[in-house]
Design an enzyme around this catalytic site. Structure first.
Site, PDB file in Angstrom:
ATOM      1  N   CYS A  52       0.816  -1.236   0.000  1.00 58.96           N
ATOM      2  CA  CYS A  52       0.000   0.000   0.000  1.00 58.96           C
ATOM      3  C   CYS A  52       0.839   1.270   0.000  1.00 58.96           C
ATOM      4  O   CYS A  52       0.329   2.349  -0.294  1.00 58.96           O
ATOM      5  CB  CYS A  52      -0.941   0.019   1.201  1.00 58.96           C
ATOM      6  SG  CYS A  52      -2.018  -1.396   1.257  1.00 58.96           S
ATOM      7  N   HIS A  93      -3.536   7.279   2.920  1.00 50.57           N
ATOM      8  CA  HIS A  93      -3.934   5.991   2.347  1.00 50.57           C
ATOM      9  C   HIS A  93      -5.277   5.610   2.950  1.00 50.57           C
ATOM     10  O   HIS A  93      -5.502   5.786   4.150  1.00 50.57           O
ATOM     11  CB  HIS A  93      -2.862   4.945   2.678  1.00 50.57           C
ATOM     12  CG  HIS A  93      -3.285   3.540   2.370  1.00 50.57           C
ATOM     13  ND1 HIS A  93      -3.851   3.182   1.168  1.00 50.57           N
ATOM     14  CD2 HIS A  93      -3.240   2.410   3.122  1.00 50.57           C
ATOM     15  CE1 HIS A  93      -4.121   1.892   1.189  1.00 50.57           C
ATOM     16  NE2 HIS A  93      -3.767   1.394   2.362  1.00 50.57           N
ATOM     17  N   ASN A 117     -10.241  -0.064   0.307  1.00 51.70           N
ATOM     18  CA  ASN A 117      -8.779   0.035   0.287  1.00 51.70           C
ATOM     19  C   ASN A 117      -8.268  -0.454  -1.070  1.00 51.70           C
ATOM     20  O   ASN A 117      -8.353  -1.643  -1.369  1.00 51.70           O
ATOM     21  CB  ASN A 117      -8.218  -0.823   1.438  1.00 51.70           C
ATOM     22  CG  ASN A 117      -6.701  -0.810   1.516  1.00 51.70           C
ATOM     23  OD1 ASN A 117      -6.023  -0.349   0.600  1.00 51.70           O
ATOM     24  ND2 ASN A 117      -6.173  -1.346   2.596  1.00 51.70           N
TER      25      ASN A 117
HETATM   26  O1  UT7 Z   1      -3.763  -1.162   3.840  1.00 51.53           O
HETATM   27  C1  UT7 Z   1      -2.845  -1.860   4.599  1.00 51.53           C
HETATM   28  C2  UT7 Z   1      -3.018  -1.684   6.034  1.00 51.53           C
HETATM   29  N1  UT7 Z   1      -4.250  -2.256   6.488  1.00 51.53           N
HETATM   30  C3  UT7 Z   1      -4.786  -1.806   7.581  1.00 51.53           C
HETATM   31  O2  UT7 Z   1      -4.268  -0.868   8.142  1.00 51.53           O
HETATM   32  C4  UT7 Z   1      -6.014  -2.493   8.123  1.00 51.53           C
HETATM   33  C5  UT7 Z   1      -5.966  -2.463   9.609  1.00 51.53           C
HETATM   34  N2  UT7 Z   1      -7.017  -3.193  10.274  1.00 51.53           N
HETATM   35  C6  UT7 Z   1      -8.344  -2.860  10.238  1.00 51.53           C
HETATM   36  O3  UT7 Z   1      -8.734  -1.994   9.495  1.00 51.53           O
HETATM   37  C7  UT7 Z   1      -9.263  -3.525  11.231  1.00 51.53           C
HETATM   38  O4  UT7 Z   1      -8.498  -4.293  12.133  1.00 51.53           O
HETATM   39  C8  UT7 Z   1     -10.357  -4.431  10.578  1.00 51.53           C
HETATM   40  C9  UT7 Z   1     -11.395  -3.573   9.903  1.00 51.53           C
HETATM   41  C10 UT7 Z   1      -9.717  -5.378   9.594  1.00 51.53           C
HETATM   42  C11 UT7 Z   1     -11.075  -5.230  11.666  1.00 51.53           C
HETATM   43  O5  UT7 Z   1     -11.640  -4.369  12.636  1.00 51.53           O
HETATM   44  P1  UT7 Z   1     -11.366  -4.603  14.189  1.00 51.53           P
HETATM   45  O6  UT7 Z   1     -12.130  -3.587  14.915  1.00 51.53           O
HETATM   46  O7  UT7 Z   1      -9.875  -4.655  14.394  1.00 51.53           O
HETATM   47  O8  UT7 Z   1     -12.038  -6.010  14.433  1.00 51.53           O
HETATM   48  P2  UT7 Z   1     -11.392  -7.361  14.990  1.00 51.53           P
HETATM   49  O9  UT7 Z   1     -10.522  -7.991  13.969  1.00 51.53           O
HETATM   50  O10 UT7 Z   1     -10.820  -7.114  16.349  1.00 51.53           O
HETATM   51  O11 UT7 Z   1     -12.691  -8.234  15.156  1.00 51.53           O
HETATM   52  C12 UT7 Z   1     -13.739  -7.874  16.075  1.00 51.53           C
HETATM   53  C13 UT7 Z   1     -14.872  -8.856  15.912  1.00 51.53           C
HETATM   54  C14 UT7 Z   1     -14.421 -10.303  15.915  1.00 51.53           C
HETATM   55  O12 UT7 Z   1     -15.422 -11.065  16.593  1.00 51.53           O
HETATM   56  P3  UT7 Z   1     -15.228 -11.535  18.114  1.00 51.53           P
HETATM   57  O13 UT7 Z   1     -13.977 -12.371  18.093  1.00 51.53           O
HETATM   58  O14 UT7 Z   1     -15.079 -10.272  18.896  1.00 51.53           O
HETATM   59  O15 UT7 Z   1     -16.478 -12.283  18.382  1.00 51.53           O
HETATM   60  C15 UT7 Z   1     -14.411 -10.676  14.469  1.00 51.53           C
HETATM   61  O16 UT7 Z   1     -14.622 -12.050  14.246  1.00 51.53           O
HETATM   62  O17 UT7 Z   1     -15.517  -8.651  14.659  1.00 51.53           O
HETATM   63  C16 UT7 Z   1     -15.582  -9.876  13.945  1.00 51.53           C
HETATM   64  N3  UT7 Z   1     -15.503  -9.593  12.516  1.00 51.53           N
HETATM   65  C17 UT7 Z   1     -16.571  -9.318  11.774  1.00 51.53           C
HETATM   66  N4  UT7 Z   1     -17.883  -9.229  12.063  1.00 51.53           N
HETATM   67  C18 UT7 Z   1     -18.720  -8.901  11.075  1.00 51.53           C
HETATM   68  C19 UT7 Z   1     -14.394  -9.552  11.739  1.00 51.53           C
HETATM   69  N5  UT7 Z   1     -14.744  -9.236  10.487  1.00 51.53           N
HETATM   70  C20 UT7 Z   1     -16.090  -9.081  10.478  1.00 51.53           C
HETATM   71  C21 UT7 Z   1     -17.031  -8.753   9.482  1.00 51.53           C
HETATM   72  N6  UT7 Z   1     -18.323  -8.675   9.821  1.00 51.53           N
HETATM   73  N7  UT7 Z   1     -16.670  -8.506   8.209  1.00 51.53           N
END
Ligand code: UT7
Length: 326
Positions: free
Chosen positions: A113, A253, A283
């Site tokens: 990225c 970004h 993204n």
């Molecule tokens: O471009 C390169 C760099 N990339 C980035 O900088 C991306 C960085 N990361 C992110 O943007 C975020 O971490 C995400 C958007 C990918 C995820 O958001 P988050 O707030 O960090 O969520 P998480 O991974 O901690 O997951 C929280 C919960 C989990 O459930 P439990 O374990 O709390 O029950 C996940 O299983 O949300 C769940 N989850 C979803 N639920 C509904 C993960 N993906 C989804 C989804 N829909 N699509």
């Protein structure tokens, strides 16, 4: 001192729109969750026959048109992508052929990225040194081809698109003031594609295991991103003896709206100085900054003398910022 200046920009996104509601029928997710956690509402998906060089070609044609420069006059083409048409030749060479930019030197840059800012930095050096006069710098991605459409943690994030700029030497204070690049390979496992290279060449097993798809430890990546993006933004500002309030437009970004808002808050920048289009494109990796820049140009958000801060973060890990006088 000579600077390189953006004299034209262009962008292209494929026609097909994939909304959060469409994703609800593909994986266990919801429009509400995606908007709240990422700010994304929809993204574009390339057609079956569209590859990275095709998107790059459209964006480049538009950038050349806006600059008034002919393809035959380009000395250098640098293309940033994680989704090249093929392993080799480089997508930059394929683009050179499509543009008929006969005299250009063409190569790809791999920095995920952060690829566009890395590429801009390379082109900037060549122009400042007087080695080349005119450069085309492109970010083009067809991330839909390396996305695991069964993995809800990643498939909601990515989109396809391309953006391009034409750079030439500037005789006044306008142009790229400074670029700041960083890498940390020790954090390679946060965001990567394990299969399809010389470590795990494509085989029935790699396909069955889905090793050719993006793997991301989202939450950990998020935390590092916020920290490093604040650092690299301040590095650009402080090393030029400026204050965050001097920035007229911040083009980050587009990885996650919460990351963008966190950085704006840490820099004490009001959100109306921040370009956000993640809601419409998701993204798009190396394409996100040139698409956003082109949007700022076409919306008339930039005037001569404006100070622009760009920054990016991605797999590698890599992160970078660039400060420009428009
Ligand atoms: O471009 C390169 C760099 N990339 C980035 O900088 C991306 C960085 N990361 C992110 O943007 C975020 O971490 C995400 C958007 C990918 C995820 O958001 P988050 O707030 O960090 O969520 P998480 O991974 O901690 O997951 C929280 C919960 C989990 O459930 P439990 O374990 O709390 O029950 C996940 O299983 O949300 C769940 N989850 C979803 N639920 C509904 C993960 N993906 C989804 C989804 N829909 N699509």
């Amino acid at each position: 001192m000579k600077r390189s200046r953006i004299v034209g920009s262009g962008s292209y996104v494929p026609k097909m729109v994939l909304t959060n509601f469409d994703l609800e029928s593909m994986v266990n997710t919801s429009d509400e969750w995606i908007i709240e956690r990422t700010g994304i509402r929809e993204r574009r998906i390339a057609g079956k026959d569209e590859a990275a060089s095709d998107l790059a070609y459209e964006a480049s044609q538009r950038a050349l048109k806006s600059s008034g420069i002919k393809a035959k006059d380009i000395d250098l083409i640098i293309l940033a992508t994680t989704t090249p048409d093929m392993v080799f030749p480089s997508t930059a060479c394929l683009l050179q052929d499509r543009l008929n930019a006969k005299k250009a030197v063409a190569f790809d840059v791999s920095a995920a990225c952060s690829g566009f800012i890395y590429s801009l930095s390379v082109a900037d050096q060549f122009i400042k040194e007087g080695i080349y006069k005119t450069a085309l710098v492109v970010g083009s991605e067809v991330l839909s081809r390396i996305t695991d459409w069964n993995d809800r943690a990643t498939c909601i994030l990515f989109g396809d698109g391309a953006g391009a700029v034409v750079l030439q030497a500037s005789s006044d204070r306008r142009g790229i003031i400074s670029v700041h690049l960083h890498s940390d390979g020790a954090l390679k496992d946060l965001l990567y594609i394990p299969g399809g290279g010389s470590r795990n060449p494509a085989s029935k097993k790699t396909i069955e295991k889905g090793l050719h798809y993006i793997k991301m430890r989202g939450n950990e990546t998020f935390k590092v991103a916020v920290r490093k993006l604040e650092e690299v933004a301040l590095e650009a500002i402080n090393s030029n003896n400026l204050k965050p309030s001097d920035i007229d437009l911040f083009i980050p970004h587009q990885a996650n709206l919460r990351i963008i808002q966190a950085i704006a808050k840490r820099l004490n920048l009001s959100m109306d100085k921040v370009l956000v289009n993640i809601d419409r494109y998701g993204n798009t990796s190396a394409a996100s900054i040139p698409i956003a820049l082109d949007e700022a140009v076409s919306e008339g958000r930039l005037k001569e003398g404006d100070l622009i801060l760009m920054e990016a973060f991605g797999g590698g890990l890599t992160w970078a910022s660039a400060l420009l006088r428009w």
